[in-house]
Scaffold this motif. Structure first.
Motif, PDB file in Angstrom:
ATOM      1  N   ALA A  82       0.862  -1.182   0.000  1.00 40.20           N
ATOM      2  CA  ALA A  82       0.000   0.000   0.000  1.00 40.20           C
ATOM      3  C   ALA A  82       0.898   1.233   0.000  1.00 40.20           C
ATOM      4  CB  ALA A  82      -0.920   0.007   1.221  1.00 40.20           C
ATOM      5  N   THR A  85       1.512   2.979   5.623  1.00 40.19           N
ATOM      6  CA  THR A  85       1.075   2.017   6.638  1.00 40.19           C
ATOM      7  C   THR A  85      -0.271   2.400   7.234  1.00 40.19           C
ATOM      8  OG1 THR A  85       2.324   3.184   8.378  1.00 40.19           O
ATOM      9  CG2 THR A  85       3.439   1.362   7.240  1.00 40.19           C
ATOM     10  N   ASP A  87      -2.977   3.320   5.657  1.00 35.56           N
ATOM     11  CA  ASP A  87      -4.006   2.624   4.889  1.00 35.56           C
ATOM     12  C   ASP A  87      -4.174   1.188   5.373  1.00 35.56           C
ATOM     13  OD1 ASP A  87      -4.406   4.854   3.371  1.00 35.56           O
ATOM     14  OD2 ASP A  87      -3.586   4.029   1.510  1.00 35.56           O
ATOM     15  N   LEU A  88      -3.066   0.518   5.611  1.00 32.07           N
ATOM     16  CA  LEU A  88      -3.110  -0.877   6.031  1.00 32.07           C
ATOM     17  C   LEU A  88      -3.648  -1.012   7.451  1.00 32.07           C
ATOM     18  CD1 LEU A  88       0.313  -1.827   4.474  1.00 32.07           C
ATOM     19  CD2 LEU A  88      -1.910  -2.665   3.698  1.00 32.07           C
ATOM     20  N   ARG A  91      -7.392  -0.873   7.425  1.00 29.52           N
ATOM     21  CA  ARG A  91      -8.015  -2.105   6.946  1.00 29.52           C
ATOM     22  C   ARG A  91      -8.023  -3.173   8.035  1.00 29.52           C
ATOM     23  NH1 ARG A  91      -4.671  -1.756   1.306  1.00 29.52           N
ATOM     24  NH2 ARG A  91      -5.319   0.381   0.876  1.00 29.52           N
ATOM     25  N   THR A 239     -12.025  -2.107   2.214  1.00 28.80           N
ATOM     26  CA  THR A 239     -11.463  -3.020   1.225  1.00 28.80           C
ATOM     27  C   THR A 239     -11.472  -2.377  -0.156  1.00 28.80           C
ATOM     28  OG1 THR A 239     -11.631  -5.252   0.286  1.00 28.80           O
ATOM     29  CG2 THR A 239     -13.708  -4.146   0.826  1.00 28.80           C
ATOM     30  N   TRP A 265      -5.620  -5.970  -0.044  1.00 23.18           N
ATOM     31  CA  TRP A 265      -5.333  -5.057  -1.139  1.00 23.18           C
ATOM     32  C   TRP A 265      -6.313  -3.875  -1.125  1.00 23.18           C
ATOM     33  CZ3 TRP A 265      -1.109  -4.353  -3.565  1.00 23.18           C
ATOM     34  CH2 TRP A 265      -0.298  -5.409  -3.976  1.00 23.18           C
ATOM     35  N   GLY A 266      -5.817  -2.724  -1.586  1.00 15.15           N
ATOM     36  CA  GLY A 266      -6.650  -1.557  -1.802  1.00 15.15           C
ATOM     37  C   GLY A 266      -7.062  -1.495  -3.265  1.00 15.15           C
ATOM     38  N   PHE A 269      -2.964   2.126  -7.569  1.00 18.73           N
ATOM     39  CA  PHE A 269      -1.930   2.907  -6.886  1.00 18.73           C
ATOM     40  C   PHE A 269      -0.717   3.061  -7.798  1.00 18.73           C
ATOM     41  CE2 PHE A 269      -1.053  -1.501  -6.148  1.00 18.73           C
ATOM     42  CZ  PHE A 269       0.319  -1.624  -6.026  1.00 18.73           C
TER      43      PHE A 269
END
Length: 388
Positions: A82, A85, A87-88, A91, A239, A265-266, A269
């Protein structure tokens, strides 16, 4: 081991007189990363509409393999990328069903978690227990004791603390508490990944591990990753559509997810950071340089600087408290952190003298890496004596 300035000729030539001792902050990029960036552009235009086939068929698998090899993971399929971090983290937390989420952490985590956690608390979405880092001599025991007390959905802690450079040494004890039903354990490895050898083989099936390429991986922004253990958070609520490509699972008629780490996964990117990361890792392999080699080189430079400061050779820096002294232990940060009320002013004076460091509150940090040699350290010592 000698320095490898030749690997950084482009970056060093842009400001030849600069002494860059912030390798822990914005690590200079090696020449290989330039080549990787160019390759990203060329292949994006060469393959055009077929680009994503190449990305998911070759570029991402190569990057996953590099991460898995570095961390001794059982499979590269547990790794997902990603742009950052944060963003992760979103999630992961989205997959926790209990609200408010009960989180155990520390008062020394990086801002990507610190700020978000405070906002979650304001919104009533989380209850956060923070174990103070100070006094650090007892921190590991205090944190593990708090974790064993139970009642948490998520435990988040740094492998190496960003401000002080102090390290946490009981990941295995926390991993023993992890369970798919909760708590989930998240290790922020940003200041550990490629700063020191990290073997997660014994705990990889029970921990999430977050890190990225901005610092010691020498690949710049945008190439952050998550190792996600099987069975933990199978259906994150936040997601992206990339998570629905591959071997899917889920309730009939419901949203389907990949069954490996790709469930995190996003969406679309910029993939050029992955090209840079792969190029840097290939460079290190070709040069025969493992993380242990780079760390040993950095520690030899750190040892000389630490000795000079203690001996009064580096001006007023001798009056500061060295928070994370080099003691010969294997696990440690790749920077020395000095606490003093004048730290911000010292950083400015050194900047004026052509020396790049960085400051976190009252802590000035000096970071070391492959593009520095013994002469650079002697110049740093002299600059500190003159400027401070």
């Amino acid at each position: 081991m000698a320095a490898h300035k030749d690997l950084f000729s482009r970056a060093l030539s842009l400001d030849p007189e600069r002494l860059h001792f912030a390798a822990h902050s914005h690590h200079l990029w090696p020449d290989a990363s330039f080549d990787g960036q160019l390759r990203a552009w060329v292949e994006a235009n060469q393959f055009a509409d077929r680009k994503w086939e190449l990305i998911f068929g070759e570029v991402i698998p190569e990057a996953q393999a590099h991460v898995a090899g570095e961390l001794n993971l059982p499979s590269p399929d547990t790794v997902v990328f990603a742009p950052n971090t944060h963003d992760l983290l979103l999630r992961i937390v989205s997959g926790l069903e209990r609200k408010p989420v009960r989180i155990l952490s520390t008062d020394g985590e990086f801002h990507s978690f610190r700020r978000q956690a405070q906002r979650w608390e304001e919104a009533g979405e989380a209850v956060v227990t923070r174990v103070p880092l100070h006094p650090f001599e007892t921190f590991d025991d205090r944190f593990v004791e708090a974790a064993r007390g139970g009642g948490f959905d998520l435990i988040l802690i740094s492998q190496v603390f960003f401000r002080t450079g102090q390290t946490f040494g009981r990941i295995a004890d926390l991993a023993a508490l992890a369970d798919p039903a909760g708590p989930w354990l998240v290790i922020d490895g940003y200041h550990g990944f490629m700063a020191q050898p990290t073997d997660l083989s014994a705990v990889a099936d029970r921990i999430f591990y977050l890190a990225g390429g901005y610092k010691y991986a020498m690949a710049g922004e945008g190439v952050c990753f998550l190792h996600a253990p099987d069975g933990y958070c199978p259906r994150p609520v936040v997601t992206g559509w990339f998570a629905e490509f591959g071997d899917l699972s889920g309730p009939p008629g419901g949203v389907q997810y990949r069954s490996d780490g790709g469930r995190f996964w996003g969406a679309t990117f910029d993939v050029s950071p992955l090209y840079r990361f792969n190029a840097v890792r290939r460079m290190l392999d070709e040069a025969g340089l493992a993380t242990a080699d780079v760390s040993a080189h950095a520690q030899s430079l750190m040892a000389r600087f630490q000795t000079a400061v203690a001996g009064g050779e580096a001006g007023r820096l001798t009056s500061a408290e060295l928070i994370n002294p080099l003691t010969g232990e294997a696990r440690r940060a790749r920077f020395l952190a000095f606490r003093h009320d004048d730290a911000p002013a010292w950083k400015s004076r050194l900047q004026d003298a052509g020396v790049v460091t960085d400051v976190r509150d009252d802590v000035i940090r000096f970071g070391f890496g492959l593009y520095q040699d013994a002469d650079d350290v002697e110049r740093l010592i002299a600059a500190c004596k003159r400027a401070l």
